[in-house]
Design an enzyme around this catalytic site. Structure first.
Site, PDB file in Angstrom:
ATOM      1  N   GLY A 190      -7.764  -5.994  -6.005  1.00 24.32           N
ATOM      2  CA  GLY A 190      -7.253  -7.327  -5.662  1.00 24.32           C
ATOM      3  C   GLY A 190      -8.090  -8.063  -4.637  1.00 24.32           C
ATOM      4  N   ARG A 229      -3.702 -10.222 -10.405  1.00 22.93           N
ATOM      5  CA  ARG A 229      -4.468 -10.622  -9.214  1.00 22.93           C
ATOM      6  C   ARG A 229      -5.928 -10.188  -9.215  1.00 22.93           C
ATOM      7  NH1 ARG A 229      -1.620  -6.324  -8.742  1.00 22.93           N
ATOM      8  NH2 ARG A 229      -2.361  -4.459  -7.668  1.00 22.93           N
ATOM      9  N   LEU A 266     -14.955   7.590  -2.639  1.00 22.64           N
ATOM     10  CA  LEU A 266     -15.715   7.789  -1.406  1.00 22.64           C
ATOM     11  C   LEU A 266     -15.114   8.950  -0.610  1.00 22.64           C
ATOM     12  CD1 LEU A 266     -17.956   6.513   0.445  1.00 22.64           C
ATOM     13  CD2 LEU A 266     -16.121   5.208   1.517  1.00 22.64           C
ATOM     14  N   ASP A 282      -6.782  -0.023  -0.566  1.00 20.81           N
ATOM     15  CA  ASP A 282      -5.356  -0.339  -0.493  1.00 20.81           C
ATOM     16  C   ASP A 282      -4.540   0.799   0.103  1.00 20.81           C
ATOM     17  OD1 ASP A 282      -5.562   1.506  -2.454  1.00 20.81           O
ATOM     18  OD2 ASP A 282      -4.473   0.379  -3.981  1.00 20.81           O
ATOM     19  N   ALA A 330      -5.518   6.186   4.165  1.00 14.81           N
ATOM     20  CA  ALA A 330      -6.446   7.324   4.197  1.00 14.81           C
ATOM     21  C   ALA A 330      -7.878   6.858   3.931  1.00 14.81           C
ATOM     22  CB  ALA A 330      -6.016   8.359   3.161  1.00 14.81           C
ATOM     23  N   CYS A 342       0.556  -2.143  -2.394  1.00 10.05           N
ATOM     24  CA  CYS A 342       0.893  -3.120  -3.433  1.00 10.05           C
ATOM     25  C   CYS A 342       1.815  -2.486  -4.463  1.00 10.05           C
ATOM     26  CB  CYS A 342      -0.385  -3.616  -4.115  1.00 10.05           C
ATOM     27  SG  CYS A 342      -1.425  -4.600  -3.024  1.00 10.05           S
ATOM     28  N   CYS A 397     -14.525   6.055  17.867  1.00  9.12           N
ATOM     29  CA  CYS A 397     -15.684   5.254  18.293  1.00  9.12           C
ATOM     30  C   CYS A 397     -16.049   5.407  19.772  1.00  9.12           C
ATOM     31  CB  CYS A 397     -15.470   3.789  17.954  1.00  9.12           C
ATOM     32  SG  CYS A 397     -14.279   2.941  19.003  1.00  9.12           S
TER      33      CYS A 397
HETATM   34 ZN   LIG Z   1     -12.250   2.995  17.982  1.00 14.06          ZN
END
Ligand SMILES: [Zn+2]
Length: 262
Positions: free
Chosen positions: A47, A79, A116, A140, A143, A199, A259
């Protein structure tokens, strides 16, 4: 006529096709050339991926790699704008890439029918000729979103993430090299086993994915063509019911496990 600039050129075909863009104040030939030299990896060809990829390919992106392991279902046609009823049962990534190649043969469009994962991320990112300039998260589920975020931080590739559920959407553009925060900094540890709205279980209005995919393409064009992050440090929230758009500030979480360096 061919315009030469920094060892790059726009061909006659490109000048003709992108004429309305290169005339733009604040865009011009240089921006078009930057876009032409840009490589995007898009995770998810549904979508969000359909409208976002179509705009970027029409606008003159250099290279696009679509990653999706899903097949087209009847409930997608409401969509997912690159697919026709006759495409039901076909792989989304490949079908979308074929249509995009027809829409603009000047753009190099590739597809991989794969899911992926941490294991195949490097191999998939290597499929573009050089490190991708931007990853577009058009998935969507939590995970895959968390995985794409980890990959973005690990390989230091900017991540433009969008989501669309029901009549609401979100958009953010994270730049790992600037240490200004990542998806995990904003949303924390999301548990996909509980309380995940998708969705499939919450529904989605056709316009929600269309609008969010187009906003995502707009942010990508600004970032790749003009080197501007129009939503730096901001999460964009769209509410289709009220026709309202809001920007909410965020910062890097100093304790973010994804990060923040130890
Ligand atoms: Zn972060």
């Amino acid at each position: 006529m061919t315009i030469l600039l920094d060892h790059q050129t726009l061909t006659d075909d490109e000048l003709l096709r992108y004429a309305r863009q290169v005339l733009l104040e604040g865009w011009d030939i240089e921006a078009q050339l930057r876009l032409k030299s840009s490589r995007i990896v898009m995770v998810g060809a549904g979508g969000l991926g359909c409208p976002a990829s179509e705009i970027l390919v029409r606008a003159g992106l250099g290279q696009l790699l679509l990653i999706d392991d899903d097949v087209i279902e009847a409930s997608n046609l409401q969509r997912q704008t690159l697919f026709l009823p006759e495409d039901i049962g076909k792989p989304k990534a490949q079908t979308a890439a074929q249509t995009l190649q027809k829409i603009n043969p000047l753009v190099q469009t590739q597809a991989t029918v794969a899911r992926l994962s941490d294991a195949n991320a490097y191999e998939l990112l290597e499929m573009t000729a050089g490190t991708p300039d931007l990853i577009l998260d058009c998935t969507d589920n939590f995970a895959t979103r968390a995985l794409v975020n980890r990959i973005s931080v690990h390989y230091q590739i900017p991540l433009l993430t969008a989501s669309a559920i029901a009549m609401q959407g979100q958009l953010a553009l994270f730049e790992p090299s600037l240490h200004t925060g990542c998806y995990h900094c904003v949303f924390g540890e999301l548990d996909s086993s509980t309380d995940e709205r998708t969705c499939a279980n919450s529904g989605v209005l056709a316009s929600t994915t269309g609008i969010m995919g187009n906003l995502q393409a707009n942010a990508a064009l600004q970032y790749l063509g003009r080197h501007k992050n129009p939503i730096a440090g901001k999460l964009l929230l769209w509410d289709g019911r009220q026709m309202q758009q809001r920007l909410m500030g965020y910062r890097q979480d100093p304790h973010c496990p994804v990060c923040t360096r130890a």
